[in-house]
Design a protein around this motif. Structure first.
Motif, PDB file in Angstrom:
ATOM      1  N   ASP A  76      23.015   5.494 -59.664  1.00  0.00           N
ATOM      2  CA  ASP A  76      22.933   5.856 -61.079  1.00  0.00           C
ATOM      3  C   ASP A  76      22.768   7.358 -61.306  1.00  0.00           C
ATOM      4  OD1 ASP A  76      20.320   6.173 -60.291  1.00  0.00           O
ATOM      5  OD2 ASP A  76      19.491   4.748 -61.734  1.00  0.00           O
ATOM      6  N   ALA A  77      23.069   8.143 -60.284  1.00  0.00           N
ATOM      7  CA  ALA A  77      23.065   9.609 -60.400  1.00  0.00           C
ATOM      8  C   ALA A  77      23.997  10.149 -59.315  1.00  0.00           C
ATOM      9  CB  ALA A  77      21.662  10.181 -60.239  1.00  0.00           C
ATOM     10  N   PRO A  78      24.766  11.180 -59.615  1.00  0.00           N
ATOM     11  CA  PRO A  78      25.759  11.670 -58.654  1.00  0.00           C
ATOM     12  C   PRO A  78      25.189  12.270 -57.373  1.00  0.00           C
ATOM     13  CG  PRO A  78      25.738  13.051 -60.613  1.00  0.00           C
ATOM     14  CD  PRO A  78      24.817  11.896 -60.877  1.00  0.00           C
ATOM     15  N   GLY A  79      24.005  12.830 -57.370  1.00  0.00           N
ATOM     16  CA  GLY A  79      23.484  13.512 -56.194  1.00  0.00           C
ATOM     17  C   GLY A  79      22.677  12.657 -55.242  1.00  0.00           C
ATOM     18  N   LEU A  80      22.607  11.365 -55.475  1.00  0.00           N
ATOM     19  CA  LEU A  80      21.792  10.496 -54.620  1.00  0.00           C
ATOM     20  C   LEU A  80      22.416  10.337 -53.241  1.00  0.00           C
ATOM     21  CD1 LEU A  80      20.912   7.663 -57.145  1.00  0.00           C
ATOM     22  CD2 LEU A  80      19.394   9.461 -56.305  1.00  0.00           C
ATOM     23  N   PRO A  81      21.600  10.323 -52.190  1.00  0.00           N
ATOM     24  CA  PRO A  81      22.133  10.079 -50.848  1.00  0.00           C
ATOM     25  C   PRO A  81      22.598   8.624 -50.725  1.00  0.00           C
ATOM     26  CG  PRO A  81      19.749  10.121 -50.793  1.00  0.00           C
ATOM     27  CD  PRO A  81      20.157  10.507 -52.199  1.00  0.00           C
ATOM     28  N   ASP A  82      23.425   8.345 -49.737  1.00  0.00           N
ATOM     29  CA  ASP A  82      23.890   6.969 -49.535  1.00  0.00           C
ATOM     30  C   ASP A  82      22.727   6.026 -49.257  1.00  0.00           C
ATOM     31  OD1 ASP A  82      26.505   7.724 -49.936  1.00  0.00           O
ATOM     32  OD2 ASP A  82      26.971   7.875 -47.808  1.00  0.00           O
ATOM     33  N   GLN A  83      21.723   6.527 -48.532  1.00  0.00           N
ATOM     34  CA  GLN A  83      20.555   5.699 -48.245  1.00  0.00           C
ATOM     35  C   GLN A  83      19.320   6.555 -48.038  1.00  0.00           C
ATOM     36  OE1 GLN A  83      21.277   3.462 -44.710  1.00  0.00           O
ATOM     37  NE2 GLN A  83      21.715   5.239 -43.475  1.00  0.00           N
ATOM     38  N   VAL A  84      18.173   5.937 -48.275  1.00  0.00           N
ATOM     39  CA  VAL A  84      16.888   6.607 -48.112  1.00  0.00           C
ATOM     40  C   VAL A  84      15.938   5.608 -47.457  1.00  0.00           C
ATOM     41  CG1 VAL A  84      14.926   7.619 -49.322  1.00  0.00           C
ATOM     42  CG2 VAL A  84      17.213   7.965 -50.218  1.00  0.00           C
ATOM     43  N   THR A  85      15.190   6.043 -46.474  1.00  0.00           N
ATOM     44  CA  THR A  85      14.140   5.207 -45.896  1.00  0.00           C
ATOM     45  C   THR A  85      12.826   5.638 -46.518  1.00  0.00           C
ATOM     46  OG1 THR A  85      15.356   4.962 -43.831  1.00  0.00           O
ATOM     47  CG2 THR A  85      13.001   4.469 -43.778  1.00  0.00           C
ATOM     48  N   THR A  86      12.124   4.683 -47.093  1.00  0.00           N
ATOM     49  CA  THR A  86      10.878   4.970 -47.791  1.00  0.00           C
ATOM     50  C   THR A  86       9.731   5.126 -46.789  1.00  0.00           C
ATOM     51  OG1 THR A  86      10.174   2.681 -48.020  1.00  0.00           O
ATOM     52  CG2 THR A  86      11.677   3.544 -49.721  1.00  0.00           C
ATOM     53  N   PRO A  87       8.615   5.702 -47.223  1.00  0.00           N
ATOM     54  CA  PRO A  87       7.450   5.825 -46.338  1.00  0.00           C
ATOM     55  C   PRO A  87       6.941   4.462 -45.829  1.00  0.00           C
ATOM     56  CG  PRO A  87       7.187   7.262 -48.224  1.00  0.00           C
ATOM     57  CD  PRO A  87       8.408   6.416 -48.487  1.00  0.00           C
ATOM     58  N   ARG A  88       7.219   3.388 -46.573  1.00  0.00           N
ATOM     59  CA  ARG A  88       6.769   2.051 -46.144  1.00  0.00           C
ATOM     60  C   ARG A  88       7.754   1.396 -45.181  1.00  0.00           C
ATOM     61  NH1 ARG A  88       3.818  -1.313 -50.605  1.00  0.00           N
ATOM     62  NH2 ARG A  88       3.118  -2.280 -48.683  1.00  0.00           N
ATOM     63  N   GLY A  89       8.880   2.081 -44.915  1.00  0.00           N
ATOM     64  CA  GLY A  89       9.787   1.608 -43.876  1.00  0.00           C
ATOM     65  C   GLY A  89      11.007   0.831 -44.331  1.00  0.00           C
ATOM     66  N   TYR A  90      11.137   0.545 -45.613  1.00  0.00           N
ATOM     67  CA  TYR A  90      12.349  -0.153 -46.032  1.00  0.00           C
ATOM     68  C   TYR A  90      13.390   0.856 -46.501  1.00  0.00           C
ATOM     69  CZ  TYR A  90      10.524   0.251 -50.822  1.00  0.00           C
ATOM     70  OH  TYR A  90      10.039   0.727 -52.010  1.00  0.00           O
ATOM     71  N   ARG A  91      14.630   0.416 -46.468  1.00  0.00           N
ATOM     72  CA  ARG A  91      15.748   1.280 -46.803  1.00  0.00           C
ATOM     73  C   ARG A  91      16.253   0.979 -48.207  1.00  0.00           C
ATOM     74  NH1 ARG A  91      21.241   1.873 -43.893  1.00  0.00           N
ATOM     75  NH2 ARG A  91      21.321  -0.327 -44.339  1.00  0.00           N
ATOM     76  N   VAL A  92      16.544   2.025 -48.984  1.00  0.00           N
ATOM     77  CA  VAL A  92      17.180   1.893 -50.290  1.00  0.00           C
ATOM     78  C   VAL A  92      18.606   2.399 -50.114  1.00  0.00           C
ATOM     79  CG1 VAL A  92      17.182   2.637 -52.699  1.00  0.00           C
ATOM     80  CG2 VAL A  92      15.010   2.234 -51.518  1.00  0.00           C
ATOM     81  N   VAL A  93      19.581   1.534 -50.414  1.00  0.00           N
ATOM     82  CA  VAL A  93      20.989   1.870 -50.256  1.00  0.00           C
ATOM     83  C   VAL A  93      21.613   1.966 -51.642  1.00  0.00           C
ATOM     84  CG1 VAL A  93      23.190   1.161 -49.244  1.00  0.00           C
ATOM     85  CG2 VAL A  93      21.044   0.624 -48.060  1.00  0.00           C
TER      86      VAL A  93
END
Length: 91
Positions: free
Chosen positions: A18-35
């Motif tokens: 929902d924003a052009p500059g977002l990375p393809d994925q991010v790993t959160t401090p709790r260990g799950y991945r947001v894609v």
């Protein structure tokens, strides 16, 4: 975690970009991945406008899952279910 719950080794959350500059994925401090999945414009869209992008969301999920389909899929909102169910079944 309750004793009856299975142990989860990998947790991934898939969301529409929902924003052009977002990375393809991010790993959160709790260990799950947001894609971030490309589906419609990379900008905030009202819920009333999201339905038209669920086909693109399904295609994006299917592409991401083609080599490694998840064991369990949970959709938070009914429109996400419209995209995730066919993607999980490969149809």
């Amino acid at each position: 975690m309750p004793s009856w719950a299975p142990e989860i080794s990998v947790c991934e959350l898939y969301t529409r970009r929902d924003a052009p500059g977002l990375p393809d994925q991010v790993t959160t401090p709790r260990g799950y991945r947001v894609v971030h999945v490309d589906a419609g414009p990379a900008k905030q869209v009202s819920k009333d406008e999201l339905l038209q992008y669920m086909g693109d969301f399904a295609v994006g999920l299917r592409r991401l899952w083609q080599d490694r389909r998840p064991e369990v899929v949970h959709a938070h909102f009914w429109m996400s279910g419209l995209a995730s169910a066919p993607a999980a079944h490969g149809s």
